[in-house]
Design an enzyme around this catalytic site. Structure first.
Site, PDB file in Angstrom:
ATOM      1  N   GLY A  12       0.615  -1.067  -0.159  1.00 28.99           N
ATOM      2  CA  GLY A  12       0.291   0.006   0.166  1.00 28.99           C
ATOM      3  C   GLY A  12       1.149   1.336   0.329  1.00 28.99           C
ATOM      4  O   GLY A  12       0.615   2.013   1.026  1.00 28.99           O
ATOM      5  N   ARG A  15      -0.035   6.282  -1.291  1.00 23.52           N
ATOM      6  CA  ARG A  15      -0.428   6.890  -1.298  1.00 23.52           C
ATOM      7  C   ARG A  15      -0.571   7.044   0.296  1.00 23.52           C
ATOM      8  O   ARG A  15       0.359   6.524   1.007  1.00 23.52           O
ATOM      9  CB  ARG A  15      -1.944   7.619  -2.098  1.00 23.52           C
ATOM     10  CG  ARG A  15      -3.112   6.660  -1.224  1.00 23.52           C
ATOM     11  CD  ARG A  15      -4.010   7.370  -1.640  1.00 23.52           C
ATOM     12  NE  ARG A  15      -4.932   6.669  -0.712  1.00 23.52           N
ATOM     13  CZ  ARG A  15      -5.479   5.399  -1.225  1.00 23.52           C
ATOM     14  NH1 ARG A  15      -5.282   4.794  -2.601  1.00 23.52           N
ATOM     15  NH2 ARG A  15      -6.956   4.373  -0.656  1.00 23.52           N
ATOM     16  N   VAL A  63      -3.825  -7.324  -1.654  1.00 22.68           N
ATOM     17  CA  VAL A  63      -2.851  -8.094  -0.201  1.00 22.68           C
ATOM     18  C   VAL A  63      -3.853  -9.479  -0.275  1.00 22.68           C
ATOM     19  O   VAL A  63      -3.639 -10.136   1.064  1.00 22.68           O
ATOM     20  CB  VAL A  63      -2.472  -7.408   1.113  1.00 22.68           C
ATOM     21  CG1 VAL A  63      -1.265  -6.577   0.812  1.00 22.68           C
ATOM     22  CG2 VAL A  63      -3.742  -6.617   1.394  1.00 22.68           C
ATOM     23  N   ASN A  89       1.347  -2.243   5.641  1.00 20.52           N
ATOM     24  CA  ASN A  89       0.441  -0.857   5.460  1.00 20.52           C
ATOM     25  C   ASN A  89      -0.501  -0.749   5.255  1.00 20.52           C
ATOM     26  O   ASN A  89      -1.029  -0.223   5.487  1.00 20.52           O
ATOM     27  CB  ASN A  89       1.795   0.149   5.172  1.00 20.52           C
ATOM     28  CG  ASN A  89       1.161   1.624   4.661  1.00 20.52           C
ATOM     29  OD1 ASN A  89       1.043   2.336   5.865  1.00 20.52           O
ATOM     30  ND2 ASN A  89       0.486   1.631   3.699  1.00 20.52           N
ATOM     31  N   SER A 141      -2.555   0.703  14.592  1.00 16.54           N
ATOM     32  CA  SER A 141      -3.584   2.023  15.054  1.00 16.54           C
ATOM     33  C   SER A 141      -3.554   1.737  16.527  1.00 16.54           C
ATOM     34  O   SER A 141      -3.964   1.019  17.055  1.00 16.54           O
ATOM     35  CB  SER A 141      -4.776   1.955  14.338  1.00 16.54           C
ATOM     36  OG  SER A 141      -5.704   3.053  14.784  1.00 16.54           O
ATOM     37  N   TYR A 154     -12.629  -2.485  11.980  1.00 16.10           N
ATOM     38  CA  TYR A 154     -10.974  -2.423  12.191  1.00 16.10           C
ATOM     39  C   TYR A 154     -10.490  -2.096  13.494  1.00 16.10           C
ATOM     40  O   TYR A 154      -9.110  -2.807  13.350  1.00 16.10           O
ATOM     41  CB  TYR A 154     -10.782  -0.483  12.006  1.00 16.10           C
ATOM     42  CG  TYR A 154     -10.334   0.402  11.264  1.00 16.10           C
ATOM     43  CD1 TYR A 154      -9.140  -0.041  10.501  1.00 16.10           C
ATOM     44  CD2 TYR A 154      -9.210   0.627  12.433  1.00 16.10           C
ATOM     45  CE1 TYR A 154      -7.933   1.092  10.352  1.00 16.10           C
ATOM     46  CE2 TYR A 154      -8.753   1.817  12.596  1.00 16.10           C
ATOM     47  CZ  TYR A 154      -7.536   1.789  10.666  1.00 16.10           C
ATOM     48  OH  TYR A 154      -6.532   2.298  10.685  1.00 16.10           O
ATOM     49  N   ALA A 156     -11.096  -4.544  15.430  1.00 12.34           N
ATOM     50  CA  ALA A 156     -10.146  -6.135  15.476  1.00 12.34           C
ATOM     51  C   ALA A 156      -9.294  -6.259  14.991  1.00 12.34           C
ATOM     52  O   ALA A 156      -8.423  -7.200  15.344  1.00 12.34           O
ATOM     53  CB  ALA A 156     -11.960  -6.652  15.375  1.00 12.34           C
ATOM     54  N   LYS A 158      -6.625  -4.388  14.004  1.00  9.98           N
ATOM     55  CA  LYS A 158      -5.390  -3.660  14.068  1.00  9.98           C
ATOM     56  C   LYS A 158      -5.406  -4.333  15.803  1.00  9.98           C
ATOM     57  O   LYS A 158      -3.590  -4.182  16.103  1.00  9.98           O
ATOM     58  CB  LYS A 158      -6.202  -2.317  14.204  1.00  9.98           C
ATOM     59  CG  LYS A 158      -6.076  -1.046  12.903  1.00  9.98           C
ATOM     60  CD  LYS A 158      -4.845  -1.085  12.108  1.00  9.98           C
ATOM     61  CE  LYS A 158      -4.717  -1.177  10.570  1.00  9.98           C
ATOM     62  NZ  LYS A 158      -4.228  -0.524   9.760  1.00  9.98           N
ATOM     63  N   ILE A 187      -3.767  10.610  11.209  1.00 12.12           N
ATOM     64  CA  ILE A 187      -2.723  10.864  10.582  1.00 12.12           C
ATOM     65  C   ILE A 187      -3.441  12.070   9.662  1.00 12.12           C
ATOM     66  O   ILE A 187      -4.263  11.143   9.238  1.00 12.12           O
ATOM     67  CB  ILE A 187      -1.889   9.602   9.534  1.00 12.12           C
ATOM     68  CG1 ILE A 187      -1.439   8.992  10.795  1.00 12.12           C
ATOM     69  CG2 ILE A 187      -0.363  10.641   9.488  1.00 12.12           C
ATOM     70  CD1 ILE A 187      -0.860   9.719  11.993  1.00 12.12           C
TER      71      ILE A 187
HETATM   72  P1  NDP Z   1      -4.666   5.710   2.750  1.00 16.28           P
HETATM   73  O1  NDP Z   1      -5.929   5.220   2.056  1.00 16.28           O
HETATM   74  O2  NDP Z   1      -4.452   6.800   1.993  1.00 16.28           O
HETATM   75  O3  NDP Z   1      -3.974   4.566   2.360  1.00 16.28           O
HETATM   76  C1  NDP Z   1      -3.586   3.389   1.651  1.00 16.28           C
HETATM   77  C2  NDP Z   1      -3.029   2.699   0.960  1.00 16.28           C
HETATM   78  O4  NDP Z   1      -2.731   1.013   1.080  1.00 16.28           O
HETATM   79  C3  NDP Z   1      -2.800   2.515  -0.418  1.00 16.28           C
HETATM   80  O5  NDP Z   1      -1.888   3.033  -0.808  1.00 16.28           O
HETATM   81  C4  NDP Z   1      -3.943   1.275  -0.847  1.00 16.28           C
HETATM   82  O6  NDP Z   1      -3.172   1.625  -2.149  1.00 16.28           O
HETATM   83  C5  NDP Z   1      -3.442  -0.014  -0.508  1.00 16.28           C
HETATM   84  N1  NDP Z   1      -4.045  -0.809  -0.456  1.00 16.28           N
HETATM   85  C6  NDP Z   1      -5.661  -0.623   0.165  1.00 16.28           C
HETATM   86  N2  NDP Z   1      -6.378  -1.400   0.499  1.00 16.28           N
HETATM   87  C7  NDP Z   1      -5.479  -2.611  -0.379  1.00 16.28           C
HETATM   88  C8  NDP Z   1      -5.716  -3.809  -1.231  1.00 16.28           C
HETATM   89  N3  NDP Z   1      -6.437  -5.024  -0.950  1.00 16.28           N
HETATM   90  N4  NDP Z   1      -3.708  -4.354  -1.409  1.00 16.28           N
HETATM   91  C9  NDP Z   1      -3.045  -3.839  -1.819  1.00 16.28           C
HETATM   92  N5  NDP Z   1      -2.940  -1.942  -1.229  1.00 16.28           N
HETATM   93  C10 NDP Z   1      -4.038  -1.715  -0.582  1.00 16.28           C
HETATM   94  O7  NDP Z   1      -4.336   5.098   4.324  1.00 16.28           O
HETATM   95  P2  NDP Z   1      -3.294   5.540   5.109  1.00 16.28           P
HETATM   96  O8  NDP Z   1      -2.258   5.505   4.860  1.00 16.28           O
HETATM   97  O9  NDP Z   1      -4.365   6.501   5.512  1.00 16.28           O
HETATM   98  O10 NDP Z   1      -3.121   4.287   6.338  1.00 16.28           O
HETATM   99  C11 NDP Z   1      -1.669   3.478   5.621  1.00 16.28           C
HETATM  100  C12 NDP Z   1      -2.178   2.994   7.331  1.00 16.28           C
HETATM  101  O11 NDP Z   1      -2.168   3.240   8.144  1.00 16.28           O
HETATM  102  C13 NDP Z   1      -3.862   1.674   7.000  1.00 16.28           C
HETATM  103  O12 NDP Z   1      -3.230   0.258   7.702  1.00 16.28           O
HETATM  104  C14 NDP Z   1      -4.303   2.966   8.397  1.00 16.28           C
HETATM  105  O13 NDP Z   1      -5.212   1.795   8.677  1.00 16.28           O
HETATM  106  C15 NDP Z   1      -3.461   3.174   9.168  1.00 16.28           C
HETATM  107  N6  NDP Z   1      -3.519   4.404  10.155  1.00 16.28           N
HETATM  108  C16 NDP Z   1      -3.589   5.153   9.669  1.00 16.28           C
HETATM  109  C17 NDP Z   1      -4.504   6.113  10.288  1.00 16.28           C
HETATM  110  C18 NDP Z   1      -4.701   8.047   9.850  1.00 16.28           C
HETATM  111  O14 NDP Z   1      -4.629   8.531  10.805  1.00 16.28           O
HETATM  112  N7  NDP Z   1      -4.570   8.335   8.366  1.00 16.28           N
HETATM  113  C19 NDP Z   1      -4.574   6.034  11.980  1.00 16.28           C
HETATM  114  C20 NDP Z   1      -3.746   4.742  12.350  1.00 16.28           C
HETATM  115  C21 NDP Z   1      -3.751   3.629  11.504  1.00 16.28           C
HETATM  116  P3  NDP Z   1      -4.647   1.433  -3.726  1.00 16.28           P
HETATM  117  O15 NDP Z   1      -5.644   2.525  -3.451  1.00 16.28           O
HETATM  118  O16 NDP Z   1      -3.997   1.195  -4.914  1.00 16.28           O
HETATM  119  O17 NDP Z   1      -4.416  -0.448  -3.544  1.00 16.28           O
END
Ligand code: NDP
Length: 246
Positions: A12, A15, A63, A89, A141, A154, A156, A158, A187
């Site tokens: 992931g 972005r 994933v 991630n 998280s 979510y 469960a 994490k 974030i």
């Molecule tokens: P975003 O939604 O901005 O980015 C999520 C990323 O995960 C994207 O690159 C997306 O890529 C990828 N992704 C999602 N589903 C899949 C999949 N099935 N297979 C492969 N890639 C996947 O989220 P954040 O950057 O905010 O979050 C990143 C991590 O941090 C996550 O695990 C989130 O739970 C965790 N987190 C975030 C917080 C926050 O406040 N933002 C707080 C706590 C934890 P694409 O769409 O190209 O597949």
């Protein structure tokens, strides 16, 4: 350049936090392989990594697809000769109150956030254990630590990541493969942008440092856990939340 000659795989990475981790690890000298489902979103991340003077590779891969993830992991090890750092991630949210939660939303979140970590980590661990070195970093998280109304699926997933992190830290320690988790608070990414203003204000009121973090704040924690600076740290959850859940 704490990560010179290291190879990192970030799921992931197209972005948000994942992209920031790719760029930070690249700045520290690691070659970067990242995955995601959106090829177009990968292009600017590839350019930013290459600007750091290291190799960048993107694999379109979900994933939740175990076979595909095994293929990616094995290709990385074959092409680059090692796999030193894994950052699990990729993650999603499908929020609703538990009573109304659709089974599809429960399954989608568990499949991506928890089973996704199983899929990638099992393939990667085989390589790291043989290598007798490696650092695995799982993005959990604070919701996995403290829970949150409206996010049972979510929370469960994490919390599951935290249990998995500790079990694997114990299983892999003798082979010098460290496993840690990062628990981010709030974030600024696309994931949190979709929250209503009222929820954002409520969250801010609970953060002693009184600001939302940037993805780079998580990336710097990941760089520390990836490097030898943390060589005596395993099985830990590093909370990066501005003091929210202390
Ligand atoms: P975003 O939604 O901005 O980015 C999520 C990323 O995960 C994207 O690159 C997306 O890529 C990828 N992704 C999602 N589903 C899949 C999949 N099935 N297979 C492969 N890639 C996947 O989220 P954040 O950057 O905010 O979050 C990143 C991590 O941090 C996550 O695990 C989130 O739970 C965790 N987190 C975030 C917080 C926050 O406040 N933002 C707080 C706590 C934890 P694409 O769409 O190209 O597949």
């Amino acid at each position: 350049m704490r990560l010179d000659n290291k190879v990192a795989l970030v799921t992931g990475g197209t972005r948000g936090i994942g992209a920031a981790i790719c760029i930070r690890l690249a700045r520290e000298g690691a070659s970067i392989v990242f995955t995601g489902r959106d090829i177009r979103a990968a292009t600017p991340v590839i350019s930013a990594i290459k600007e750091c003077g290291v190799d960048a590779f993107f694999h379109k891969a979900d994933v939740t697809d175990k076979e595909r993830m095994e293929e990616v992991v094995n290709e990385v090890a074959k092409q680059l000769g090692s796999l030193d750092i894994l950052v699990n991630n990729a993650g999603i949210t499908r929020d609703s109150l538990f009573i109304r939660m659709k089974e599809d939303d429960w399954n989608a979140v568990i499949n991506t956030n928890l089973n996704g970590v199983f899929n990638v980590t099992q393939a990667t661990a085989k390589i790291m254990l043989k290598q007798r070195s490696g650092s695995i970093i799982n993005i959990s998280s604070v919701i996995g630590v403290a829970g949150n109304a409206g996010q049972a699926n979510y929370a469960a997933s994490k919390a599951g990541i935290i249990g998995l992190t500790k079990a694997l830290a114990k299983e892999f320690a003798t082979r010098h493969v460290r496993v840690n988790a990062i628990a981010p608070g709030f974030i600024e990414t696309e994931m949190t942008k979709k929250l209503p203003d009222e929820a954002r204000e409520k969250a801010l009121a609970q953060i002693p440092l009184n600001f939302f973090a940037e993805p780079s704040d998580i990336a710097s924690a990941a760089a520390f856990l990836a490097s030898e600076d943390s060589r005596y740290i395993t099985g830990q959850v590093l909370v990066v939340d501005g003091g929210m859940k202390m």
